[in-house]
Design a protein around this motif. Structure first.
Motif, PDB file in Angstrom:
ATOM      1  N   PHE A   1       0.815  -1.220   0.000  1.00  0.00           N
ATOM      2  CA  PHE A   1       0.000   0.000   0.000  1.00  0.00           C
ATOM      3  C   PHE A   1       0.845   1.265   0.000  1.00  0.00           C
ATOM      4  CE2 PHE A   1      -2.583  -3.270   2.025  1.00  0.00           C
ATOM      5  CZ  PHE A   1      -3.762  -3.178   1.307  1.00  0.00           C
ATOM      6  N   SER A   2       2.170   1.119  -0.185  1.00  0.00           N
ATOM      7  CA  SER A   2       3.037   2.302  -0.116  1.00  0.00           C
ATOM      8  C   SER A   2       2.790   3.270  -1.250  1.00  0.00           C
ATOM      9  CB  SER A   2       4.511   1.864  -0.083  1.00  0.00           C
ATOM     10  OG  SER A   2       4.819   1.135  -1.263  1.00  0.00           O
ATOM     11  N   GLY A   3       2.434   2.743  -2.469  1.00  0.00           N
ATOM     12  CA  GLY A   3       2.254   3.629  -3.603  1.00  0.00           C
ATOM     13  C   GLY A   3       0.894   4.260  -3.666  1.00  0.00           C
ATOM     14  N   ASN A   4      -0.077   3.730  -2.916  1.00  0.00           N
ATOM     15  CA  ASN A   4      -1.439   4.275  -2.956  1.00  0.00           C
ATOM     16  C   ASN A   4      -1.631   5.199  -1.776  1.00  0.00           C
ATOM     17  OD1 ASN A   4      -4.091   4.783  -3.438  1.00  0.00           O
ATOM     18  ND2 ASN A   4      -4.794   2.657  -3.271  1.00  0.00           N
ATOM     19  N   SER A   5      -1.544   6.485  -2.020  1.00  0.00           N
ATOM     20  CA  SER A   5      -1.665   7.467  -0.925  1.00  0.00           C
ATOM     21  C   SER A   5      -3.091   7.849  -0.634  1.00  0.00           C
ATOM     22  CB  SER A   5      -0.860   8.727  -1.270  1.00  0.00           C
ATOM     23  OG  SER A   5      -1.362   9.306  -2.461  1.00  0.00           O
ATOM     24  N   GLU A   6      -4.031   7.478  -1.525  1.00  0.00           N
ATOM     25  CA  GLU A   6      -5.411   7.876  -1.307  1.00  0.00           C
ATOM     26  C   GLU A   6      -6.036   7.140  -0.135  1.00  0.00           C
ATOM     27  OE1 GLU A   6      -7.469   7.289  -4.913  1.00  0.00           O
ATOM     28  OE2 GLU A   6      -6.360   8.843  -6.027  1.00  0.00           O
ATOM     29  N   ILE A   7      -5.515   5.963   0.155  1.00  0.00           N
ATOM     30  CA  ILE A   7      -6.129   5.181   1.235  1.00  0.00           C
ATOM     31  C   ILE A   7      -5.861   5.832   2.585  1.00  0.00           C
ATOM     32  CG2 ILE A   7      -6.115   2.914   2.354  1.00  0.00           C
ATOM     33  CD1 ILE A   7      -5.408   1.708  -0.317  1.00  0.00           C
ATOM     34  N   TRP A   8      -4.686   6.436   2.750  1.00  0.00           N
ATOM     35  CA  TRP A   8      -4.293   6.961   4.044  1.00  0.00           C
ATOM     36  C   TRP A   8      -4.633   8.440   4.208  1.00  0.00           C
ATOM     37  CZ3 TRP A   8      -3.309   2.924   6.836  1.00  0.00           C
ATOM     38  CH2 TRP A   8      -2.761   1.795   6.241  1.00  0.00           C
ATOM     39  N   ASP A   9      -5.245   9.072   3.226  1.00  0.00           N
ATOM     40  CA  ASP A   9      -5.631  10.478   3.379  1.00  0.00           C
ATOM     41  C   ASP A   9      -6.841  10.583   4.302  1.00  0.00           C
ATOM     42  OD1 ASP A   9      -3.618  11.224   1.760  1.00  0.00           O
ATOM     43  OD2 ASP A   9      -4.835  11.348  -0.078  1.00  0.00           O
ATOM     44  N   ILE A  10      -6.668  11.320   5.380  1.00  0.00           N
ATOM     45  CA  ILE A  10      -7.754  11.509   6.344  1.00  0.00           C
ATOM     46  C   ILE A  10      -8.366  12.873   6.090  1.00  0.00           C
ATOM     47  CG2 ILE A  10      -8.368  11.692   8.795  1.00  0.00           C
ATOM     48  CD1 ILE A  10      -5.974   9.916   9.401  1.00  0.00           C
ATOM     49  N   PRO A  11      -9.615  12.931   5.774  1.00  0.00           N
ATOM     50  CA  PRO A  11     -10.229  14.245   5.490  1.00  0.00           C
ATOM     51  C   PRO A  11     -10.238  15.123   6.736  1.00  0.00           C
ATOM     52  CG  PRO A  11     -11.918  12.549   5.686  1.00  0.00           C
ATOM     53  CD  PRO A  11     -10.597  11.839   5.719  1.00  0.00           C
ATOM     54  N   ASP A  12     -10.086  16.434   6.518  1.00  0.00           N
ATOM     55  CA  ASP A  12     -10.133  17.404   7.606  1.00  0.00           C
ATOM     56  C   ASP A  12     -11.581  17.637   8.008  1.00  0.00           C
ATOM     57  OD1 ASP A  12      -7.429  17.632   7.491  1.00  0.00           O
ATOM     58  OD2 ASP A  12      -7.442  19.322   6.106  1.00  0.00           O
ATOM     59  N   VAL A  13     -11.851  17.360   9.285  1.00  0.00           N
ATOM     60  CA  VAL A  13     -13.206  17.549   9.808  1.00  0.00           C
ATOM     61  C   VAL A  13     -13.269  18.912  10.470  1.00  0.00           C
ATOM     62  CG1 VAL A  13     -14.973  16.657  11.349  1.00  0.00           C
ATOM     63  CG2 VAL A  13     -13.431  15.072  10.173  1.00  0.00           C
ATOM     64  N   PRO A  14     -14.099  19.814  10.006  1.00  0.00           N
ATOM     65  CA  PRO A  14     -14.163  21.151  10.639  1.00  0.00           C
ATOM     66  C   PRO A  14     -14.740  21.073  12.038  1.00  0.00           C
ATOM     67  CG  PRO A  14     -15.934  20.879   9.043  1.00  0.00           C
ATOM     68  CD  PRO A  14     -15.052  19.679   8.894  1.00  0.00           C
ATOM     69  N   ILE A  15     -14.229  21.954  12.902  1.00  0.00           N
ATOM     70  CA  ILE A  15     -14.711  22.016  14.282  1.00  0.00           C
ATOM     71  C   ILE A  15     -16.010  22.807  14.299  1.00  0.00           C
ATOM     72  CG2 ILE A  15     -14.199  22.812  16.608  1.00  0.00           C
ATOM     73  CD1 ILE A  15     -11.242  22.493  15.932  1.00  0.00           C
ATOM     74  N   THR A  16     -17.022  22.179  14.780  1.00  0.00           N
ATOM     75  CA  THR A  16     -18.335  22.827  14.850  1.00  0.00           C
ATOM     76  C   THR A  16     -18.641  23.188  16.294  1.00  0.00           C
ATOM     77  OG1 THR A  16     -19.402  20.668  15.049  1.00  0.00           O
ATOM     78  CG2 THR A  16     -19.173  21.568  12.837  1.00  0.00           C
ATOM     79  N   ILE A  17     -19.116  24.369  16.488  1.00  0.00           N
ATOM     80  CA  ILE A  17     -19.512  24.856  17.810  1.00  0.00           C
ATOM     81  C   ILE A  17     -21.019  25.000  17.823  1.00  0.00           C
ATOM     82  CG2 ILE A  17     -19.301  26.716  19.491  1.00  0.00           C
ATOM     83  CD1 ILE A  17     -16.556  27.321  18.303  1.00  0.00           C
ATOM     84  N   GLN A  18     -21.629  24.250  18.667  1.00  0.00           N
ATOM     85  CA  GLN A  18     -23.078  24.290  18.760  1.00  0.00           C
ATOM     86  C   GLN A  18     -23.501  25.419  19.684  1.00  0.00           C
ATOM     87  OE1 GLN A  18     -24.551  20.489  19.954  1.00  0.00           O
ATOM     88  NE2 GLN A  18     -23.832  19.427  18.110  1.00  0.00           N
ATOM     89  N   THR A  19     -24.242  26.338  19.160  1.00  0.00           N
ATOM     90  CA  THR A  19     -24.758  27.458  19.960  1.00  0.00           C
ATOM     91  C   THR A  19     -26.056  27.035  20.615  1.00  0.00           C
ATOM     92  OG1 THR A  19     -25.902  28.305  18.016  1.00  0.00           O
ATOM     93  CG2 THR A  19     -23.696  29.169  18.444  1.00  0.00           C
ATOM     94  N   PRO A  20     -26.225  27.417  21.889  1.00  0.00           N
ATOM     95  CA  PRO A  20     -27.470  27.042  22.566  1.00  0.00           C
ATOM     96  C   PRO A  20     -28.663  27.734  21.920  1.00  0.00           C
ATOM     97  CG  PRO A  20     -26.240  28.596  23.891  1.00  0.00           C
ATOM     98  CD  PRO A  20     -25.348  28.223  22.747  1.00  0.00           C
ATOM     99  N   PRO A  21     -29.782  27.099  21.957  1.00  0.00           N
ATOM    100  CA  PRO A  21     -30.973  27.719  21.361  1.00  0.00           C
ATOM    101  C   PRO A  21     -31.371  28.959  22.144  1.00  0.00           C
ATOM    102  CG  PRO A  21     -31.557  25.746  22.594  1.00  0.00           C
ATOM    103  CD  PRO A  21     -30.081  25.796  22.547  1.00  0.00           C
ATOM    104  N   PRO A  22     -31.939  29.929  21.475  1.00  0.00           N
ATOM    105  CA  PRO A  22     -32.365  31.149  22.184  1.00  0.00           C
ATOM    106  C   PRO A  22     -33.491  30.831  23.154  1.00  0.00           C
ATOM    107  CG  PRO A  22     -33.206  31.126  19.924  1.00  0.00           C
ATOM    108  CD  PRO A  22     -32.268  29.975  20.036  1.00  0.00           C
ATOM    109  N   PRO A  23     -33.573  31.614  24.217  1.00  0.00           N
ATOM    110  CA  PRO A  23     -34.656  31.373  25.183  1.00  0.00           C
ATOM    111  C   PRO A  23     -36.015  31.610  24.533  1.00  0.00           C
ATOM    112  CG  PRO A  23     -33.567  33.462  25.628  1.00  0.00           C
ATOM    113  CD  PRO A  23     -32.756  32.784  24.583  1.00  0.00           C
ATOM    114  N   PRO A  24     -36.974  30.900  25.005  1.00  0.00           N
ATOM    115  CA  PRO A  24     -38.318  31.092  24.424  1.00  0.00           C
ATOM    116  C   PRO A  24     -38.849  32.489  24.697  1.00  0.00           C
ATOM    117  CG  PRO A  24     -38.423  29.742  26.398  1.00  0.00           C
ATOM    118  CD  PRO A  24     -36.975  29.915  26.085  1.00  0.00           C
ATOM    119  N   ILE A  25     -39.508  33.007  23.741  1.00  0.00           N
ATOM    120  CA  ILE A  25     -40.086  34.355  23.858  1.00  0.00           C
ATOM    121  C   ILE A  25     -41.448  34.233  24.512  1.00  0.00           C
ATOM    122  CG2 ILE A  25     -40.847  36.375  22.562  1.00  0.00           C
ATOM    123  CD1 ILE A  25     -38.808  35.608  20.425  1.00  0.00           C
ATOM    124  N   ILE A  26     -41.556  34.904  25.650  1.00  0.00           N
ATOM    125  CA  ILE A  26     -42.826  34.890  26.378  1.00  0.00           C
ATOM    126  C   ILE A  26     -43.649  36.094  25.917  1.00  0.00           C
ATOM    127  CG2 ILE A  26     -43.917  34.961  28.651  1.00  0.00           C
ATOM    128  CD1 ILE A  26     -41.347  33.764  29.775  1.00  0.00           C
TER     129      ILE A  26
END
Length: 222
Positions: A47-72
Protein backbone atom coordinates in the motif's frame (compact mmCIF):
# COMPACT_ATOMS: atom_id res chain seq x y z
CA UNK A 1 14.01 -89.19 17.75
CA UNK A 2 15.49 -85.70 18.24
CA UNK A 3 13.91 -82.84 16.23
CA UNK A 4 16.36 -80.56 14.40
CA UNK A 5 15.51 -77.13 12.91
CA UNK A 6 17.29 -75.37 10.13
CA UNK A 7 18.96 -72.18 11.52
CA UNK A 8 18.14 -70.30 8.34
CA UNK A 9 14.44 -70.76 8.97
CA UNK A 10 14.55 -69.38 12.53
CA UNK A 11 12.57 -66.10 12.52
CA UNK A 12 13.86 -64.89 15.89
CA UNK A 13 17.38 -64.25 14.70
CA UNK A 14 16.26 -61.09 12.80
CA UNK A 15 13.99 -59.76 15.57
CA UNK A 16 16.54 -57.40 17.22
CA UNK A 17 17.79 -56.12 13.87
CA UNK A 18 14.29 -55.38 12.61
CA UNK A 19 13.38 -53.71 15.92
CA UNK A 20 16.38 -51.37 15.79
CA UNK A 21 15.73 -50.63 12.13
CA UNK A 22 12.12 -49.73 12.90
CA UNK A 23 13.20 -47.39 15.68
CA UNK A 24 15.71 -45.64 13.40
CA UNK A 25 13.11 -45.19 10.67
CA UNK A 26 10.54 -43.85 13.16
CA UNK A 27 12.99 -41.33 14.60
CA UNK A 28 14.02 -40.24 11.10
CA UNK A 29 10.38 -39.70 10.09
CA UNK A 30 9.71 -37.63 13.24
CA UNK A 31 12.77 -35.44 12.59
CA UNK A 32 11.76 -34.92 8.98
CA UNK A 33 8.22 -33.97 10.07
CA UNK A 34 9.53 -31.37 12.54
CA UNK A 35 11.95 -29.87 10.04
CA UNK A 36 9.54 -29.82 7.12
CA UNK A 37 8.69 -26.30 5.93
CA UNK A 38 5.67 -25.45 3.81
CA UNK A 39 5.42 -22.20 1.89
CA UNK A 40 2.12 -20.75 0.74
CA UNK A 41 2.07 -19.21 -2.68
CA UNK A 42 0.61 -15.70 -2.17
CA UNK A 43 1.71 -12.13 -2.79
CA UNK A 44 1.89 -9.51 -0.03
CA UNK A 45 -0.06 -6.45 -0.95
CA UNK A 46 1.86 -3.17 -0.97
CA UNK A 47 0.00 0.00 0.00
CA UNK A 48 3.04 2.30 -0.12
CA UNK A 49 2.25 3.63 -3.60
CA UNK A 50 -1.44 4.27 -2.96
CA UNK A 51 -1.67 7.47 -0.92
CA UNK A 52 -5.41 7.88 -1.31
CA UNK A 53 -6.13 5.18 1.24
CA UNK A 54 -4.29 6.96 4.04
CA UNK A 55 -5.63 10.48 3.38
CA UNK A 56 -7.75 11.51 6.34
CA UNK A 57 -10.23 14.24 5.49
CA UNK A 58 -10.13 17.40 7.61
CA UNK A 59 -13.21 17.55 9.81
CA UNK A 60 -14.16 21.15 10.64
CA UNK A 61 -14.71 22.02 14.28
CA UNK A 62 -18.33 22.83 14.85
CA UNK A 63 -19.51 24.86 17.81
CA UNK A 64 -23.08 24.29 18.76
CA UNK A 65 -24.76 27.46 19.96
CA UNK A 66 -27.47 27.04 22.57
CA UNK A 67 -30.97 27.72 21.36
CA UNK A 68 -32.37 31.15 22.18
CA UNK A 69 -34.66 31.37 25.18
CA UNK A 70 -38.32 31.09 24.42
CA UNK A 71 -40.09 34.36 23.86
CA UNK A 72 -42.83 34.89 26.38
CA UNK A 73 -45.59 37.03 24.94
CA UNK A 74 -46.48 40.15 26.89
CA UNK A 75 -49.99 40.08 28.18
CA UNK A 76 -51.75 43.39 27.71
CA UNK A 77 -54.53 44.22 30.11
CA UNK A 78 -56.96 46.66 28.58
CA UNK A 79 -59.02 48.59 31.11
CA UNK A 80 -62.11 50.60 30.27
CA UNK A 81 -61.77 54.35 29.78
CA UNK A 82 -64.23 55.23 32.56
CA UNK A 83 -62.12 53.58 35.32
CA UNK A 84 -60.43 56.05 37.66
CA UNK A 85 -56.70 55.73 38.16
CA UNK A 86 -55.21 56.40 41.60
CA UNK A 87 -53.12 59.52 41.66
CA UNK A 88 -49.57 59.32 42.82
CA UNK A 89 -48.93 60.58 46.31
CA UNK A 90 -46.37 63.33 46.56
CA UNK A 91 -43.36 62.67 48.74
CA UNK A 92 -42.69 65.35 51.33
CA UNK A 93 -39.03 65.52 52.26
CA UNK A 94 -38.30 67.74 55.24
CA UNK A 95 -34.68 68.72 55.02
CA UNK A 96 -33.46 71.82 56.80
CA UNK A 97 -30.66 73.34 54.74
CA UNK A 98 -30.69 76.68 56.53
CA UNK A 99 -28.99 75.61 59.75
CA UNK A 100 -25.23 75.42 59.42
CA UNK A 101 -23.39 73.35 61.97
CA UNK A 102 -19.74 74.12 62.60
CA UNK A 103 -17.22 71.44 61.60
CA UNK A 104 -15.11 70.33 64.56
CA UNK A 105 -11.42 70.01 63.81
CA UNK A 106 -9.94 66.79 65.19
CA UNK A 107 -6.31 66.87 66.15
CA UNK A 108 -4.25 63.80 66.98
CA UNK A 109 -1.74 64.03 69.77
CA UNK A 110 1.07 61.65 68.97
CA UNK A 111 0.86 58.40 67.03
CA UNK A 112 -2.28 56.27 67.40
CA UNK A 113 -2.13 53.55 70.03
CA UNK A 114 -2.39 49.99 68.75
CA UNK A 115 -3.99 47.52 71.13
CA UNK A 116 -1.91 44.36 71.27
CA UNK A 117 -3.59 41.23 72.63
CA UNK A 118 -2.06 39.51 75.60
CA UNK A 119 1.00 37.61 74.48
CA UNK A 120 1.49 34.00 75.52
CA UNK A 121 4.88 33.69 77.22
CA UNK A 122 6.84 30.46 77.18
CA UNK A 123 9.34 31.76 79.77
CA UNK A 124 8.29 33.77 82.81
CA UNK A 125 9.98 34.94 85.99
CA UNK A 126 7.51 33.10 88.24
CA UNK A 127 6.03 29.94 86.76
CA UNK A 128 2.27 29.41 86.92
CA UNK A 129 1.27 26.91 89.61
CA UNK A 130 -1.75 25.05 90.91
CA UNK A 131 -3.37 26.74 93.89
CA UNK A 132 -2.38 24.87 97.02
CA UNK A 133 0.89 23.52 95.65
CA UNK A 134 1.87 20.08 94.37
CA UNK A 135 0.12 18.26 97.22
CA UNK A 136 -3.18 19.84 96.20
CA UNK A 137 -2.46 19.01 92.55
CA UNK A 138 -1.81 15.33 93.33
CA UNK A 139 -4.95 15.19 95.45
CA UNK A 140 -6.96 16.68 92.58
CA UNK A 141 -5.54 14.12 90.13
CA UNK A 142 -6.21 11.23 92.51
CA UNK A 143 -9.82 12.32 92.86
CA UNK A 144 -10.61 13.15 89.21
CA UNK A 145 -8.21 11.04 87.09
CA UNK A 146 -10.04 7.90 85.93
CA UNK A 147 -8.09 5.08 84.29
CA UNK A 148 -9.81 4.23 80.96
CA UNK A 149 -11.23 0.71 80.83
CA UNK A 150 -9.88 0.20 77.30
CA UNK A 151 -6.33 1.05 78.36
CA UNK A 152 -6.69 -1.21 81.41
CA UNK A 153 -7.78 -4.14 79.23
CA UNK A 154 -4.94 -3.54 76.75
CA UNK A 155 -2.35 -3.07 79.50
CA UNK A 156 -1.45 0.46 78.36
CA UNK A 157 0.46 2.63 80.80
CA UNK A 158 2.79 5.59 80.55
CA UNK A 159 2.81 9.40 80.66
CA UNK A 160 0.72 11.72 78.49
CA UNK A 161 2.45 15.07 77.91
CA UNK A 162 -0.16 17.87 77.94
CA UNK A 163 0.41 21.53 77.05
CA UNK A 164 -2.01 24.32 77.92
CA UNK A 165 -2.22 28.08 78.50
CA UNK A 166 -2.82 29.71 81.90
CA UNK A 167 -4.54 33.09 81.51
CA UNK A 168 -3.99 36.10 83.75
CA UNK A 169 -7.09 35.20 85.77
CA UNK A 170 -5.89 31.61 86.24
CA UNK A 171 -8.30 29.96 83.80
CA UNK A 172 -7.13 27.20 81.43
CA UNK A 173 -7.42 27.19 77.64
CA UNK A 174 -5.81 25.72 74.48
CA UNK A 175 -5.29 22.24 75.97
CA UNK A 176 -3.42 19.91 73.58
CA UNK A 177 -1.52 16.59 73.74
CA UNK A 178 2.17 16.59 72.83
CA UNK A 179 2.80 12.88 73.44
CA UNK A 180 0.08 10.27 73.19
CA UNK A 181 -0.17 6.74 74.55
CA UNK A 182 -3.66 5.91 73.21
CA UNK A 183 -6.32 3.73 74.77
CA UNK A 184 -8.42 6.78 75.79
CA UNK A 185 -5.74 8.13 78.14
CA UNK A 186 -5.19 11.26 76.02
CA UNK A 187 -8.83 12.35 76.27
CA UNK A 188 -8.94 11.75 80.04
CA UNK A 189 -5.73 13.78 80.57
CA UNK A 190 -7.06 16.70 78.52
CA UNK A 191 -10.38 16.62 80.36
CA UNK A 192 -8.67 16.68 83.77
CA UNK A 193 -6.56 19.70 82.78
CA UNK A 194 -9.46 21.60 81.19
CA UNK A 195 -11.74 21.08 84.23
CA UNK A 196 -9.11 21.94 86.85
CA UNK A 197 -9.71 24.91 89.18
CA UNK A 198 -8.09 28.28 88.56
CA UNK A 199 -4.29 28.36 88.74
CA UNK A 200 -1.91 31.02 89.92
CA UNK A 201 -0.85 32.87 86.73
CA UNK A 202 2.75 33.40 85.68
CA UNK A 203 4.49 36.61 86.75
CA UNK A 204 6.76 38.93 84.77
CA UNK A 205 7.90 42.21 86.45
CA UNK A 206 5.34 41.79 89.23
CA UNK A 207 2.54 41.60 86.68
CA UNK A 208 0.41 38.52 85.86
CA UNK A 209 0.78 37.37 82.26
CA UNK A 210 -0.48 34.56 80.07
CA UNK A 211 1.95 31.66 80.06
CA UNK A 212 2.20 28.22 78.51
CA UNK A 213 2.59 25.15 80.73
CA UNK A 214 3.66 21.58 79.87
CA UNK A 215 3.11 18.81 82.43
CA UNK A 216 2.99 14.97 82.31
CA UNK A 217 -0.06 12.99 83.37
CA UNK A 218 1.06 9.50 84.34
CA UNK A 219 -1.12 6.40 84.02
CA UNK A 220 0.16 3.35 85.90
CA UNK A 221 -1.57 0.02 86.46
CA UNK A 222 -1.67 -1.34 89.98
Amino acid sequence: MELKKNPRLDLRRWSSTLTNLGLVVSIALVLVAFEWKAYEDFKIKDFSGNSEIWDIPDVPITIQTPPPPPIIPIELIIKPDNEEIDKKTELIIDIDFEEEKPVIDVTLEGPPTVEVPDEINDFVEVQASFKGGMDAWYAYLKKNLIYPSQARRMGIEGSVIVRFVVNTDGTIQDVEVLRSIGGGCDEIAMKVIANSPAWNPGIIKDRPVRSRMTIPIRFRLD
